[in-house]
Design a protein around this motif. Structure first.
Motif, PDB file in Angstrom:
ATOM      1  N   PRO A  33       0.898  -1.150  -0.059  1.00 42.88           N
ATOM      2  CA  PRO A  33      -0.014   0.016  -0.090  1.00 42.88           C
ATOM      3  C   PRO A  33       0.825   1.365  -0.122  1.00 42.88           C
ATOM      4  CG  PRO A  33      -0.852  -1.494   1.663  1.00 42.88           C
ATOM      5  CD  PRO A  33       0.523  -2.208   1.015  1.00 42.88           C
ATOM      6  N   LEU A  34       1.989   1.129   0.534  1.00 42.87           N
ATOM      7  CA  LEU A  34       2.999   2.198   0.636  1.00 42.87           C
ATOM      8  C   LEU A  34       3.449   2.562  -0.720  1.00 42.87           C
ATOM      9  CD1 LEU A  34       4.671   4.621   1.818  1.00 42.87           C
ATOM     10  CD2 LEU A  34       6.348   2.759   2.382  1.00 42.87           C
ATOM     11  N   ALA A  35       3.672   1.446  -1.695  1.00 45.36           N
ATOM     12  CA  ALA A  35       4.201   1.848  -3.052  1.00 45.36           C
ATOM     13  C   ALA A  35       2.951   2.572  -3.823  1.00 45.36           C
ATOM     14  CB  ALA A  35       4.969   0.627  -3.521  1.00 45.36           C
ATOM     15  N   GLU A  36       1.855   1.843  -3.411  1.00 47.44           N
ATOM     16  CA  GLU A  36       0.647   2.322  -4.366  1.00 47.44           C
ATOM     17  C   GLU A  36       0.349   4.022  -3.890  1.00 47.44           C
ATOM     18  OE1 GLU A  36      -2.192  -0.512  -2.813  1.00 47.44           O
ATOM     19  OE2 GLU A  36      -1.639  -1.908  -4.238  1.00 47.44           O
ATOM     20  N   VAL A  37       0.681   4.421  -2.864  1.00 50.13           N
ATOM     21  CA  VAL A  37       0.431   5.669  -2.548  1.00 50.13           C
ATOM     22  C   VAL A  37       1.413   6.504  -3.502  1.00 50.13           C
ATOM     23  CG1 VAL A  37       0.838   7.815  -0.825  1.00 50.13           C
ATOM     24  CG2 VAL A  37      -0.369   5.733  -0.156  1.00 50.13           C
ATOM     25  N   PHE A  38       2.683   6.216  -3.806  1.00 49.70           N
ATOM     26  CA  PHE A  38       3.541   6.950  -4.453  1.00 49.70           C
ATOM     27  C   PHE A  38       3.093   6.680  -5.980  1.00 49.70           C
ATOM     28  CE2 PHE A  38       5.908   7.128  -0.919  1.00 49.70           C
ATOM     29  CZ  PHE A  38       6.924   7.976  -0.694  1.00 49.70           C
ATOM     30  N   VAL A  39       2.784   5.440  -6.425  1.00 51.10           N
ATOM     31  CA  VAL A  39       2.168   5.447  -7.829  1.00 51.10           C
ATOM     32  C   VAL A  39       0.912   6.325  -7.932  1.00 51.10           C
ATOM     33  CG1 VAL A  39       1.364   3.672  -9.565  1.00 51.10           C
ATOM     34  CG2 VAL A  39       3.387   3.027  -7.961  1.00 51.10           C
ATOM     35  N   GLY A  40      -0.072   6.365  -7.100  1.00 55.29           N
ATOM     36  CA  GLY A  40      -1.105   7.218  -7.108  1.00 55.29           C
ATOM     37  C   GLY A  40      -1.000   8.694  -7.316  1.00 55.29           C
ATOM     38  N   LEU A  41       0.342   9.063  -6.708  1.00 55.00           N
ATOM     39  CA  LEU A  41       0.753  10.406  -6.858  1.00 55.00           C
ATOM     40  C   LEU A  41       1.428  11.016  -8.091  1.00 55.00           C
ATOM     41  CD1 LEU A  41       1.881  10.926  -3.175  1.00 55.00           C
ATOM     42  CD2 LEU A  41      -0.010  11.933  -4.253  1.00 55.00           C
ATOM     43  N   GLY A  42       1.581   9.767  -8.986  1.00 54.78           N
ATOM     44  CA  GLY A  42       2.267   9.999 -10.338  1.00 54.78           C
ATOM     45  C   GLY A  42       3.758   9.775 -10.365  1.00 54.78           C
ATOM     46  N   TYR A  43       4.219   9.161  -9.385  1.00 53.12           N
ATOM     47  CA  TYR A  43       5.701   8.830  -9.261  1.00 53.12           C
ATOM     48  C   TYR A  43       5.913   7.601  -9.969  1.00 53.12           C
ATOM     49  CZ  TYR A  43       5.792  12.665  -6.021  1.00 53.12           C
ATOM     50  OH  TYR A  43       5.493  14.137  -5.652  1.00 53.12           O
ATOM     51  N   SER A  44       7.118   7.577 -10.516  1.00 54.61           N
ATOM     52  CA  SER A  44       7.374   6.315 -11.303  1.00 54.61           C
ATOM     53  C   SER A  44       8.743   5.486 -10.511  1.00 54.61           C
ATOM     54  CB  SER A  44       7.916   6.629 -12.772  1.00 54.61           C
ATOM     55  OG  SER A  44       8.876   7.525 -12.671  1.00 54.61           O
ATOM     56  N   SER A  45       9.073   4.476 -11.186  1.00 58.89           N
ATOM     57  CA  SER A  45      10.199   3.620 -10.463  1.00 58.89           C
ATOM     58  C   SER A  45      10.240   3.347  -9.027  1.00 58.89           C
ATOM     59  CB  SER A  45      11.579   4.132 -11.127  1.00 58.89           C
ATOM     60  OG  SER A  45      11.548   4.318 -12.580  1.00 58.89           O
ATOM     61  N   VAL A  46       9.053   3.089  -8.526  1.00 64.10           N
ATOM     62  CA  VAL A  46       8.722   3.194  -7.225  1.00 64.10           C
ATOM     63  C   VAL A  46       9.120   1.806  -6.558  1.00 64.10           C
ATOM     64  CG1 VAL A  46       7.026   3.289  -5.163  1.00 64.10           C
ATOM     65  CG2 VAL A  46       6.830   4.763  -7.192  1.00 64.10           C
ATOM     66  N   ARG A  47       9.880   1.680  -5.541  1.00 64.46           N
ATOM     67  CA  ARG A  47      10.465   0.633  -4.833  1.00 64.46           C
ATOM     68  C   ARG A  47      10.454   0.958  -3.399  1.00 64.46           C
ATOM     69  NH1 ARG A  47      16.006  -0.843  -3.625  1.00 64.46           N
ATOM     70  NH2 ARG A  47      16.734   1.131  -4.488  1.00 64.46           N
ATOM     71  N   THR A  48       9.960  -0.084  -2.639  1.00 64.95           N
ATOM     72  CA  THR A  48      10.077   0.202  -1.055  1.00 64.95           C
ATOM     73  C   THR A  48      11.220  -0.943  -0.740  1.00 64.95           C
ATOM     74  OG1 THR A  48       8.478  -1.727  -0.680  1.00 64.95           O
ATOM     75  CG2 THR A  48       7.486   0.602  -0.619  1.00 64.95           C
ATOM     76  N   VAL A  49      11.874  -0.367   0.475  1.00 65.51           N
ATOM     77  CA  VAL A  49      13.041  -1.111   0.887  1.00 65.51           C
ATOM     78  C   VAL A  49      13.032  -1.448   2.345  1.00 65.51           C
ATOM     79  CG1 VAL A  49      15.513  -1.001   1.545  1.00 65.51           C
ATOM     80  CG2 VAL A  49      14.323  -0.047  -0.627  1.00 65.51           C
ATOM     81  N   LEU A  50      12.742  -2.560   2.703  1.00 69.83           N
ATOM     82  CA  LEU A  50      12.542  -2.869   4.255  1.00 69.83           C
ATOM     83  C   LEU A  50      11.289  -2.507   4.705  1.00 69.83           C
ATOM     84  CD1 LEU A  50      16.055  -2.511   5.505  1.00 69.83           C
ATOM     85  CD2 LEU A  50      15.137  -4.351   4.810  1.00 69.83           C
TER      86      LEU A  50
END
Length: 185
Positions: A33-50
């Motif tokens: 869900p954290l990554a989905e927030v960033f994608v939903g804001l229009g950011y690309s190449s999203v990767r969560t770490v730990l």
């Protein structure tokens, strides 16, 4: 907010959002869900770490102040908490890791305190010069950060730990260990 290298856009690298206070104290933020927030804001190449609130992403040339504000609002909406991040870049994190001033030894823990407000970092550095015991913990000022080295298992017990945990620093600082920072690269 005072500008530092940590807040400057890095056209050759990715941005990193370091979330403050997640997955502790009842605030649970899972990676998907954290990554989905960033994608939903229009950011690309999203990767969560730990699972400690670290997101690497492409800010697509947006102004850092806008990025920080958008992400904090998005996190508040998605997870229902007062969200604060420190925004930095992979290049800055690489430079911070490379400049860690203390030797890494088995019985000590290497940390970096990131800050989005230079005055707060200066205040914490000044506190460390007069109120901490260098035989126990060592603190050094860096570019947009404080380096912090202390005995393993004491990250909530030292004078600096108690001072930096105060509410007044919550909105502009967050701490990561050196191992986590290396994984962000």
């Amino acid at each position: 907010m005072n500008r530092s290298a940590a807040a400057d856009p890095d056209p050759a690298g990715l941005s990193i959002a370091l979330l403050r206070g997640v997955n502790v104290g009842g605030i649970t933020v899972k990676s998907v869900p954290l990554a989905e927030v960033f994608v939903g804001l229009g950011y690309s190449s999203v990767r969560t770490v730990l699972a400690s609130g670290n997101v690497v992403f492409d800010a697509d040339g947006r102004e850092p102040a806008t990025v920080k504000s958008e992400i904090e609002r998005g996190l508040e909406r998605a997870f229902g908490y007062d969200a604060w991040i420190v925004l930095t870049t992979q290049r800055h994190v690489r430079d911070v890791v490379d400049a860690f001033p203390f030797p890494e030894v088995d019985d000590r823990q290497p940390y970096v305190v990131f800050g989005s407000d230079t005055a707060v970092l200066d205040e914490l550095a000044a506190f460390s010069e007069t109120e901490t015991d260098p035989a126990i913990e060592r603190i050094a000022r860096g570019d947009g950060v404080l380096y912090w080295d202390l005995p393993r298992g004491s990250s909530t017990d030292t004078a600096f730990a108690k001072r930096s945990a105060r509410n007044r620093y919550r909105s502009s600082t967050t701490t990561r260990n050196l191992r986590t920072l290396r994984k962000l690269l």
